[in-house]
Design a protein around this motif. Structure first.
Motif, PDB file in Angstrom:
ATOM      1  N   SER A 130      -4.549  -2.966  -4.617  1.00 58.22           N
ATOM      2  CA  SER A 130      -3.927  -3.050  -4.719  1.00 58.22           C
ATOM      3  C   SER A 130      -2.592  -1.961  -5.503  1.00 58.22           C
ATOM      4  CB  SER A 130      -3.579  -4.648  -5.374  1.00 58.22           C
ATOM      5  OG  SER A 130      -3.176  -4.246  -6.883  1.00 58.22           O
ATOM      6  N   ARG A 131      -1.522  -1.975  -4.207  1.00 52.18           N
ATOM      7  CA  ARG A 131      -0.482  -0.563  -5.257  1.00 52.18           C
ATOM      8  C   ARG A 131       0.281  -1.653  -5.211  1.00 52.18           C
ATOM      9  NH1 ARG A 131      -2.821   4.540  -1.661  1.00 52.18           N
ATOM     10  NH2 ARG A 131      -5.339   4.567  -3.193  1.00 52.18           N
ATOM     11  N   LEU A 132       1.605  -1.386  -5.820  1.00 52.95           N
ATOM     12  CA  LEU A 132       2.536  -1.781  -6.401  1.00 52.95           C
ATOM     13  C   LEU A 132       3.724  -0.438  -6.449  1.00 52.95           C
ATOM     14  CD1 LEU A 132       4.779  -3.925  -6.658  1.00 52.95           C
ATOM     15  CD2 LEU A 132       4.480  -4.507  -8.607  1.00 52.95           C
ATOM     16  N   GLU A 133       4.691  -0.741  -6.187  1.00 50.21           N
ATOM     17  CA  GLU A 133       5.141   0.300  -6.440  1.00 50.21           C
ATOM     18  C   GLU A 133       7.014   0.377  -6.557  1.00 50.21           C
ATOM     19  OE1 GLU A 133       7.038   4.984  -4.622  1.00 50.21           O
ATOM     20  OE2 GLU A 133       5.851   3.453  -3.271  1.00 50.21           O
ATOM     21  N   MET A 134       7.729  -0.118  -7.052  1.00 46.93           N
ATOM     22  CA  MET A 134       9.644  -0.278  -8.021  1.00 46.93           C
ATOM     23  C   MET A 134      10.526   1.475  -7.711  1.00 46.93           C
ATOM     24  SD  MET A 134       8.953  -3.742  -9.955  1.00 46.93           S
ATOM     25  CE  MET A 134      10.608  -3.850  -9.231  1.00 46.93           C
ATOM     26  N   VAL A 135      11.405   0.736  -7.002  1.00 50.04           N
ATOM     27  CA  VAL A 135      11.803   2.154  -6.256  1.00 50.04           C
ATOM     28  C   VAL A 135      13.280   1.775  -7.050  1.00 50.04           C
ATOM     29  CG1 VAL A 135      12.436   4.797  -5.925  1.00 50.04           C
ATOM     30  CG2 VAL A 135      10.372   3.190  -5.576  1.00 50.04           C
ATOM     31  N   GLY A 136      13.785   2.597  -7.882  1.00 50.99           N
ATOM     32  CA  GLY A 136      15.139   2.230  -8.391  1.00 50.99           C
ATOM     33  C   GLY A 136      15.908   3.208  -8.461  1.00 50.99           C
ATOM     34  N   ARG A 137      17.605   3.038  -9.479  1.00 52.49           N
ATOM     35  CA  ARG A 137      18.075   3.474  -9.790  1.00 52.49           C
ATOM     36  C   ARG A 137      18.626   2.719 -11.500  1.00 52.49           C
ATOM     37  NH1 ARG A 137      21.825   2.183  -5.359  1.00 52.49           N
ATOM     38  NH2 ARG A 137      23.701   1.006  -6.697  1.00 52.49           N
ATOM     39  N   VAL A 138      18.914   4.000 -12.616  1.00 54.84           N
ATOM     40  CA  VAL A 138      19.619   3.296 -13.549  1.00 54.84           C
ATOM     41  C   VAL A 138      20.877   4.071 -13.298  1.00 54.84           C
ATOM     42  CG1 VAL A 138      19.401   3.117 -16.234  1.00 54.84           C
ATOM     43  CG2 VAL A 138      17.336   2.704 -14.328  1.00 54.84           C
ATOM     44  N   ARG A 139      22.245   3.908 -14.123  1.00 52.25           N
ATOM     45  CA  ARG A 139      23.538   3.761 -13.747  1.00 52.25           C
ATOM     46  C   ARG A 139      24.084   4.070 -15.590  1.00 52.25           C
ATOM     47  NH1 ARG A 139      26.973   5.249 -10.254  1.00 52.25           N
ATOM     48  NH2 ARG A 139      26.009   4.572  -9.120  1.00 52.25           N
ATOM     49  N   ALA A 182       1.623   0.710  -9.960  1.00 50.70           N
ATOM     50  CA  ALA A 182       0.660   0.045 -10.341  1.00 50.70           C
ATOM     51  C   ALA A 182      -0.500   0.049  -9.606  1.00 50.70           C
ATOM     52  CB  ALA A 182       1.141  -1.653 -11.135  1.00 50.70           C
ATOM     53  N   ASP A 183      -1.311   0.727  -9.658  1.00 53.19           N
ATOM     54  CA  ASP A 183      -2.491   0.750  -9.105  1.00 53.19           C
ATOM     55  C   ASP A 183      -4.285  -0.415  -9.421  1.00 53.19           C
ATOM     56  OD1 ASP A 183      -1.185   2.044  -7.011  1.00 53.19           O
ATOM     57  OD2 ASP A 183      -2.140   3.958  -7.560  1.00 53.19           O
ATOM     58  N   CYS A 184      -4.390  -1.679  -9.389  1.00 52.16           N
ATOM     59  CA  CYS A 184      -5.255  -2.428  -9.287  1.00 52.16           C
ATOM     60  C   CYS A 184      -6.897  -2.068  -8.326  1.00 52.16           C
ATOM     61  CB  CYS A 184      -4.715  -3.581  -9.954  1.00 52.16           C
ATOM     62  SG  CYS A 184      -3.229  -3.528 -10.855  1.00 52.16           S
ATOM     63  N   ARG A 185      -7.523  -2.666  -8.982  1.00 51.72           N
ATOM     64  CA  ARG A 185      -8.925  -2.582  -8.220  1.00 51.72           C
ATOM     65  C   ARG A 185      -9.260  -3.824  -8.643  1.00 51.72           C
ATOM     66  NH1 ARG A 185     -14.066   1.944  -9.107  1.00 51.72           N
ATOM     67  NH2 ARG A 185     -13.086   1.159 -11.344  1.00 51.72           N
ATOM     68  N   VAL A 186      -9.367  -5.372  -7.867  1.00 55.52           N
ATOM     69  CA  VAL A 186      -9.980  -6.247  -7.635  1.00 55.52           C
ATOM     70  C   VAL A 186     -11.563  -6.560  -7.213  1.00 55.52           C
ATOM     71  CG1 VAL A 186      -9.198  -8.830  -6.913  1.00 55.52           C
ATOM     72  CG2 VAL A 186      -7.377  -6.793  -7.492  1.00 55.52           C
ATOM     73  N   ALA A 187     -12.248  -7.211  -7.641  1.00 55.39           N
ATOM     74  CA  ALA A 187     -13.518  -7.109  -7.065  1.00 55.39           C
ATOM     75  C   ALA A 187     -13.609  -9.083  -7.336  1.00 55.39           C
ATOM     76  CB  ALA A 187     -14.576  -7.123  -8.701  1.00 55.39           C
ATOM     77  N   VAL A 188     -13.946  -9.487  -5.478  1.00 53.28           N
ATOM     78  CA  VAL A 188     -14.089 -10.269  -5.261  1.00 53.28           C
ATOM     79  C   VAL A 188     -15.418 -11.275  -4.742  1.00 53.28           C
ATOM     80  CG1 VAL A 188     -12.838 -12.242  -3.785  1.00 53.28           C
ATOM     81  CG2 VAL A 188     -11.529 -10.093  -4.583  1.00 53.28           C
TER      82      VAL A 188
END
Length: 199
Positions: free
Chosen positions: A159-168, A181-187
């Motif tokens: 799984s690859r979670l990517e969060m993009v945004g801005r801070v003012r 956040a990259d994760c490897r999941v064994a199922v």
């Protein structure tokens, strides 16, 4: 004879020059303060992601084809002193190097120094199990007609979670931030239970 008057001293430019120097120093000081605050206290930082758990609520396998529902629970921390506005964020699911699932994360805001818990759940389209994508098991593996190899007792997805945004910052400076956040999941192939999570 008329009285002689003493010569008048001409005013020098030294007082004006000193005033200009003081004013210049004051202006420079006013300019330095915002930058000092920006690079020390208000310096933008990327959000921190923590994957807490992964589940497969629905799981089925038939004729070496797998189908399941993927759920991921994440903690997002905003370490900034300004609101983190996120958009164009996504969660991608890979198996054997190929994308098998994808969803966009709804846009939102996280307050300064706040932590938000997020859950993402989506259905994954059916896809065939890959023999090359299975972990190697020790010793000989009996055949079940799949090219002489038996599908192992577990599989690994990523799984690859990517969060993009801005801070003012200070309501003036807008800074682009992002985190992944990259994760490897064994199922377990038999029932879809999660055997291991490595992020």
């Amino acid at each position: 004879m008329g009285k002689s008057h003493p010569p008048h001293n001409r005013p020098t430019g030294r007082p004006n020059f000193a005033s200009c120097i003081v004013a210049a120093i004051f202006l420079i000081f006013l300019l330095i303060i915002p930058f000092a605050l920006y690079f020390t206290i208000f310096k933008p930082k990327d959000p921190k992601l923590s994957v807490n758990a992964v589940q497969l609520p629905a799981f089925s396998i038939a004729n070496s084809t797998i189908n399941f529902t993927f759920s991921q629970y994440v903690t997002v921390n905003n370490p900034n002193r300004a609101v983190f506005t996120h958009y164009d964020s996504s969660l991608q699911l890979l198996y054997a190097g190929n994308q098998v699932g994808f969803m966009f994360i709804p846009a939102g805001k996280i307050g300064p120094g706040k932590t938000q818990y997020m859950a993402a759940t989506f259905s994954v389209k059916s896809f065939p199990l890959s023999v090359s994508g299975q972990p190697q098991s020790a010793g000989p593996t009996p055949s079940d007609g799949l090219g002489g190899f038996r599908v192992g007792p577990s599989m690994e997805i990523e799984s690859r979670l990517e969060m993009v945004g801005r801070v003012r910052v200070l309501h003036i400076f807008s800074h682009h931030v992002e985190a992944t956040a990259d994760c490897r999941v064994a199922v377990a192939v038999g029932d879809g239970s999660v055997l291991g999570l490595h992020c």
